[in-house]
Write a protein that holds these residues in place. Structure first.
Motif, PDB file in Angstrom:
ATOM      1  N   THR A   9      35.335  21.733 -65.793  1.00  0.00           N
ATOM      2  CA  THR A   9      36.349  22.545 -67.215  1.00  0.00           C
ATOM      3  C   THR A   9      37.894  23.449 -66.408  1.00  0.00           C
ATOM      4  O   THR A   9      38.601  23.976 -66.864  1.00  0.00           O
ATOM      5  CB  THR A   9      36.062  22.948 -68.179  1.00  0.00           C
ATOM      6  N   ARG A  13      29.197  24.420 -68.320  1.00  0.00           N
ATOM      7  CA  ARG A  13      27.906  24.955 -68.716  1.00  0.00           C
ATOM      8  C   ARG A  13      28.573  24.601 -70.845  1.00  0.00           C
ATOM      9  O   ARG A  13      27.719  24.193 -72.054  1.00  0.00           O
ATOM     10  CB  ARG A  13      28.012  26.398 -68.701  1.00  0.00           C
ATOM     11  N   ARG A  14      29.828  24.861 -70.235  1.00  0.00           N
ATOM     12  CA  ARG A  14      30.137  24.077 -72.278  1.00  0.00           C
ATOM     13  C   ARG A  14      31.343  22.834 -72.319  1.00  0.00           C
ATOM     14  O   ARG A  14      32.455  23.286 -71.222  1.00  0.00           O
ATOM     15  CB  ARG A  14      30.953  25.913 -72.744  1.00  0.00           C
ATOM     16  N   HIS A  15      31.280  22.706 -72.477  1.00  0.00           N
ATOM     17  CA  HIS A  15      32.587  21.545 -73.016  1.00  0.00           C
ATOM     18  C   HIS A  15      34.390  22.448 -73.279  1.00  0.00           C
ATOM     19  O   HIS A  15      34.310  23.235 -74.069  1.00  0.00           O
ATOM     20  CB  HIS A  15      32.626  20.429 -74.680  1.00  0.00           C
ATOM     21  N   ALA A  16      34.808  21.467 -73.285  1.00  0.00           N
ATOM     22  CA  ALA A  16      36.136  22.326 -73.756  1.00  0.00           C
ATOM     23  C   ALA A  16      37.324  20.526 -74.168  1.00  0.00           C
ATOM     24  O   ALA A  16      36.569  19.781 -73.091  1.00  0.00           O
ATOM     25  CB  ALA A  16      37.135  22.174 -72.328  1.00  0.00           C
ATOM     26  N   ALA A  45      26.754  18.935 -70.171  1.00  0.00           N
ATOM     27  CA  ALA A  45      27.089  20.153 -70.677  1.00  0.00           C
ATOM     28  C   ALA A  45      25.488  20.643 -69.932  1.00  0.00           C
ATOM     29  O   ALA A  45      24.365  20.806 -70.435  1.00  0.00           O
ATOM     30  CB  ALA A  45      26.969  20.267 -72.465  1.00  0.00           C
ATOM     31  N   ASP A  70      23.850  24.097 -67.515  1.00  0.00           N
ATOM     32  CA  ASP A  70      24.017  25.410 -66.790  1.00  0.00           C
ATOM     33  C   ASP A  70      22.555  24.775 -65.526  1.00  0.00           C
ATOM     34  O   ASP A  70      22.194  25.013 -65.658  1.00  0.00           O
ATOM     35  CB  ASP A  70      23.245  26.395 -67.253  1.00  0.00           C
TER      36      ASP A  70
END
Length: 310
Positions: free
Chosen positions: A16, A39-42, A52, A54
């Motif tokens: 991302t 770690r986080r979706h965009a 997703a 970590d």
């Protein structure tokens, strides 16, 4: 047997981010199925498969299952950030690499391309092109931990537990440049100037090498396929450009009159000092890679993506 006939896939860690999203696009154009990992979706990650994860906090066996299920043959580590604390740098640049190496030890035949940084070398005297023979002597937590990750990867490669290449990239600009970078912050301030507010920019008397994120992505693709196991390769434009010239070029691309921006002298603050110029001859010989994007095109892409035009 069916898995052997599937299209090879590449996993991009940090998918991302500014570099990661360009690497995803370049690998896709090369014919890989792309698995973006962050770690986080965009929203822009929807152009490819996405997981997703970590990586620094995930058990190697679990992450190996994710990669194996996607038939991953190439892993690109484009994660990391300019953290201020030692703990955050250690987590992003050392712990994550350690977990990744444990994961890849379970997956023979997977190529790892690590996106490192030119700042791993530490400051060098002005005027000296930085080649791969320079002995690293970093002085900041960011650079020290990035170097620790590189050394762990090279040690694992020498031991035969992983097949890896490390690219030491100079400062990155171009499309979707992060606001955490100097030029990214300048874009935000110039957008204020377009609304009629005069802007004062602090500019260091420094000269640094910058590479467009799209050119860096092409270097990653080349490294994924080149016979370059266990090598460190510098990636940059090969030119040291003054920070003042970079800012002036950005002001021009933004369509602002010179009087809309006032430049004031500032102290040099950088992860690697006031001078960087990568010697990129090894990249040409080993990877067949050279930068192709001119400074003006990089500046225009950086401005347009910040403005939502691309």
């Amino acid at each position: 047997m069916g898995a052997l006939n599937r299209t090879p896939a590449a996993a991009v860690l940090g998918a991302t981010g500014c570099v990661g999203r360009q690497v995803c696009s370049a690998l896709s154009l090369r014919g890989y199925d792309v698995l973006g990992v962050a770690r986080r979706h965009a929203p822009h990650a929807d152009a490819h498969k996405f997981a997703a994860v970590d990586v620094a906090a995930t058990e190697p066996e679990r992450f190996a299952e994710v990669l194996q299920a996607a038939n991953v043959r190439v892993v690109v580590n484009a994660t990391g950030g300019w953290h201020t604390s030692e703990a955050d740098n250690e987590y992003s640049h050392v712990r994550l690499v350690d977990r990744l190496l444990q994961t890849l030890a379970l997956l023979p035949g997977v190529r790892l391309v690590q996106v490192g940084t030119i700042h791993e070398y530490g400051p060098v005297e002005e005027g000296r092109p930085i080649d791969e023979a320079v002995v690293p002597a970093p002085v900041t937590p960011y650079a020290r931990t990035k170097l620790a990750g590189t050394r762990a990867i090279l040690d694992a490669t020498a031991a035969g537990s992983v097949d890896a290449v490390v690219l030491r990239a100079v400062n990155v600009f171009g499309p979707y440049t992060t606001r955490a970078s100097f030029l990214g912050s300048v874009v935000d301030k110039l957008r204020e100037a377009r609304e009629g507010s005069p802007v004062v920019l602090s500019v260091a008397d420094a000269r640094r090498d910058f590479v467009d994120a799209r050119d860096l992505a092409e270097a990653v693709v080349a490294a994924a396929e080149a016979p370059a196991t266990g090598r460190v390769v510098n990636i940059g434009s090969g030119v040291a450009t003054s920070i003042g010239a970079l800012v002036s070029a950005l002001v021009s691309v933004a369509g602002l009159p010179p009087e809309a921006v006032e430049l004031e002298r500032a102290e040099v603050r950088s992860k690697g000092g006031g001078w960087t110029q990568a010697d990129i001859r090894l990249a040409a010989r080993l990877l067949g890679w050279r930068p192709r994007t001119c400074l003006e095109d990089s500046m225009r892409a950086m401005w347009n993506t910040a403005e939502g035009a691309c």
